[in-house]
Design a protein around this motif. Sequence first.
Motif, PDB file in Angstrom:
ATOM      1  N   VAL A  11       7.591 -10.446   5.871  1.00 17.70           N
ATOM      2  CA  VAL A  11       6.652  -9.476   5.319  1.00 17.70           C
ATOM      3  C   VAL A  11       5.442 -10.255   4.804  1.00 17.70           C
ATOM      4  N   ARG A  12       4.349 -10.180   5.531  1.00 19.39           N
ATOM      5  CA  ARG A  12       3.146 -10.899   5.123  1.00 19.39           C
ATOM      6  C   ARG A  12       2.420 -10.150   4.008  1.00 19.39           C
ATOM      7  N   TYR A  13       2.365  -8.841   4.124  1.00 18.62           N
ATOM      8  CA  TYR A  13       1.754  -8.020   3.078  1.00 18.62           C
ATOM      9  C   TYR A  13       2.594  -6.765   2.900  1.00 18.62           C
ATOM     10  N   LEU A  14       2.733  -6.345   1.651  1.00 17.89           N
ATOM     11  CA  LEU A  14       3.272  -5.031   1.334  1.00 17.89           C
ATOM     12  C   LEU A  14       2.536  -4.552   0.090  1.00 17.89           C
ATOM     13  N   SER A  15       1.754  -3.501   0.232  1.00 17.53           N
ATOM     14  CA  SER A  15       0.927  -3.055  -0.889  1.00 17.53           C
ATOM     15  C   SER A  15       0.936  -1.536  -0.965  1.00 17.53           C
ATOM     16  N   VAL A  16       0.781  -1.036  -2.191  1.00 18.61           N
ATOM     17  CA  VAL A  16       0.739   0.405  -2.454  1.00 18.61           C
ATOM     18  C   VAL A  16      -0.418   0.661  -3.412  1.00 18.61           C
ATOM     19  N   ASP A  17      -1.168   1.707  -3.147  1.00 21.73           N
ATOM     20  CA  ASP A  17      -2.252   2.108  -4.023  1.00 21.73           C
ATOM     21  C   ASP A  17      -1.718   2.335  -5.438  1.00 21.73           C
TER      22      ASP A  17
ATOM     23  N   PRO B 168       3.880 -12.612  17.081  1.00 25.84           N
ATOM     24  CA  PRO B 168       3.999 -11.159  17.227  1.00 25.84           C
ATOM     25  C   PRO B 168       4.021 -10.500  15.855  1.00 25.84           C
ATOM     26  N   ALA B 169       3.255  -9.439  15.688  1.00 26.86           N
ATOM     27  CA  ALA B 169       3.100  -8.821  14.372  1.00 26.86           C
ATOM     28  C   ALA B 169       2.945  -7.312  14.508  1.00 26.86           C
ATOM     29  N   GLU B 170       3.310  -6.613  13.449  1.00 23.66           N
ATOM     30  CA  GLU B 170       3.154  -5.159  13.370  1.00 23.66           C
ATOM     31  C   GLU B 170       2.640  -4.800  11.980  1.00 23.66           C
ATOM     32  N   THR B 171       1.761  -3.829  11.905  1.00 23.67           N
ATOM     33  CA  THR B 171       1.343  -3.278  10.622  1.00 23.67           C
ATOM     34  C   THR B 171       1.559  -1.776  10.629  1.00 23.67           C
ATOM     35  N   TRP B 172       2.202  -1.300   9.575  1.00 21.89           N
ATOM     36  CA  TRP B 172       2.510   0.118   9.415  1.00 21.89           C
ATOM     37  C   TRP B 172       1.879   0.615   8.124  1.00 21.89           C
TER      38      TRP B 172
ATOM     39  N   GLY C  36       0.797   0.013   2.794  1.00 20.86           N
ATOM     40  CA  GLY C  36       0.953  -0.610   4.101  1.00 20.86           C
ATOM     41  C   GLY C  36       1.886  -1.793   4.046  1.00 20.86           C
ATOM     42  N   VAL C  37       2.428  -2.137   5.190  1.00 18.80           N
ATOM     43  CA  VAL C  37       3.289  -3.311   5.305  1.00 18.80           C
ATOM     44  C   VAL C  37       2.981  -4.005   6.628  1.00 18.80           C
ATOM     45  N   THR C  38       2.878  -5.319   6.573  1.00 26.00           N
ATOM     46  CA  THR C  38       2.656  -6.143   7.766  1.00 26.00           C
ATOM     47  C   THR C  38       3.862  -7.040   7.969  1.00 26.00           C
ATOM     48  N   LEU C  39       4.424  -6.987   9.167  1.00 23.24           N
ATOM     49  CA  LEU C  39       5.580  -7.805   9.547  1.00 23.24           C
ATOM     50  C   LEU C  39       5.166  -8.823  10.590  1.00 23.24           C
ATOM     51  N   HIS C  40       5.579 -10.068  10.412  1.00 25.80           N
ATOM     52  CA  HIS C  40       5.486 -11.079  11.454  1.00 25.80           C
ATOM     53  C   HIS C  40       6.881 -11.282  12.028  1.00 25.80           C
ATOM     54  N   LEU C  41       6.944 -11.366  13.348  1.00 28.09           N
ATOM     55  CA  LEU C  41       8.224 -11.463  14.053  1.00 28.09           C
ATOM     56  C   LEU C  41       8.210 -12.697  14.939  1.00 28.09           C
TER      57      LEU C  41
END
Length: 317
Positions: A80-86, A49-53, A64-69
């Motif tokens: 937190v699989r990815y967390l990135s900012v321009d 289960p995953a969410e991306t915001w 953006g941030v991607t969470l795996h649950l």
Amino acid sequence: MDIVPLDFAAEPGRLAEYHALTAGVFAPGPRIPAHLFRLVAERGWRLTPAETWLAVDGGRVIGGVTLHLPDDANAHVALVRYLSVDAAHRRRGVGSTLLAHAADRARSQKRTMVLIELAAGSPGAAFARAKGMREVAAQARRVLDLTTFAPPEREIPGYRLEFLRGRSPEALTGDMITLMEVMNDAPLDDLAINDESWTPASMRQMEEAWDLARQDVFTVVARAADGSPAAFTRLFADIQEADGWGRQTDTAVLRAHRGRGLGRWVKEANTAWLKRARPDLTRVITWNAVSNGPMVAINERLGYRLLDVWNEWELRV
């Protein structure tokens, strides 16, 4: 700035913007191809289960941030699989807002901790420390120059090698479960996570994901004289966008067979096979726990050289 969920199917433009921000997160290691990025963000290798915001400002994705649950033995964790900012929007609170949102989502899913992996000494590591996060594990990345790799051809008495490219035959599912669960012996440092278990269904999910992510997968299994599995190792390369990179992943030796050199043997054989089968590749990257002395020693004897160190950071929520 708004924080909104990403609909992968309905918003290909926003997905592409998020990928553009994140594709180079592992530099100077391999860039993440768009198809692999989507698979990991949307579902992971095991239908996690995953969410991306996304942080959106003026209609543009600026972070953006991607969470795996995980819904298995580690249902207390949000990864937190990815967390990135321009780059143009850093130091303006975008990352802080995304991390706070991830922590809120973790709490809403009854998680007690958030984990994120960041390069040691990087701005991200300073950010994690400033947010009250704690270092709980260290992973070193090493790179092998395939162009100079030339292992000796050798055998280990009492064992034979089996070579598998792509998905495993169904008849081998039980053996692959046995081998994958040996990965639980790898050192965790202070990571508060539980052992992974595998079933035929989860094994199929993982191997089906290889095809979805367009991965060329090379597996070598060492078998004892009675045919039972004793050790294995696995290498990946992207089919379309490898950019010269292969990726060394799991290697494990069953306890009863340790001390015979099987770990080094299977890795030598698999890497030599990869080099023959994929002449477009020039480098292989691998990750190991800094505390995993035996595997680090094997990799260095094969010719891997240190690239950098990454740390796992924990935030209690």
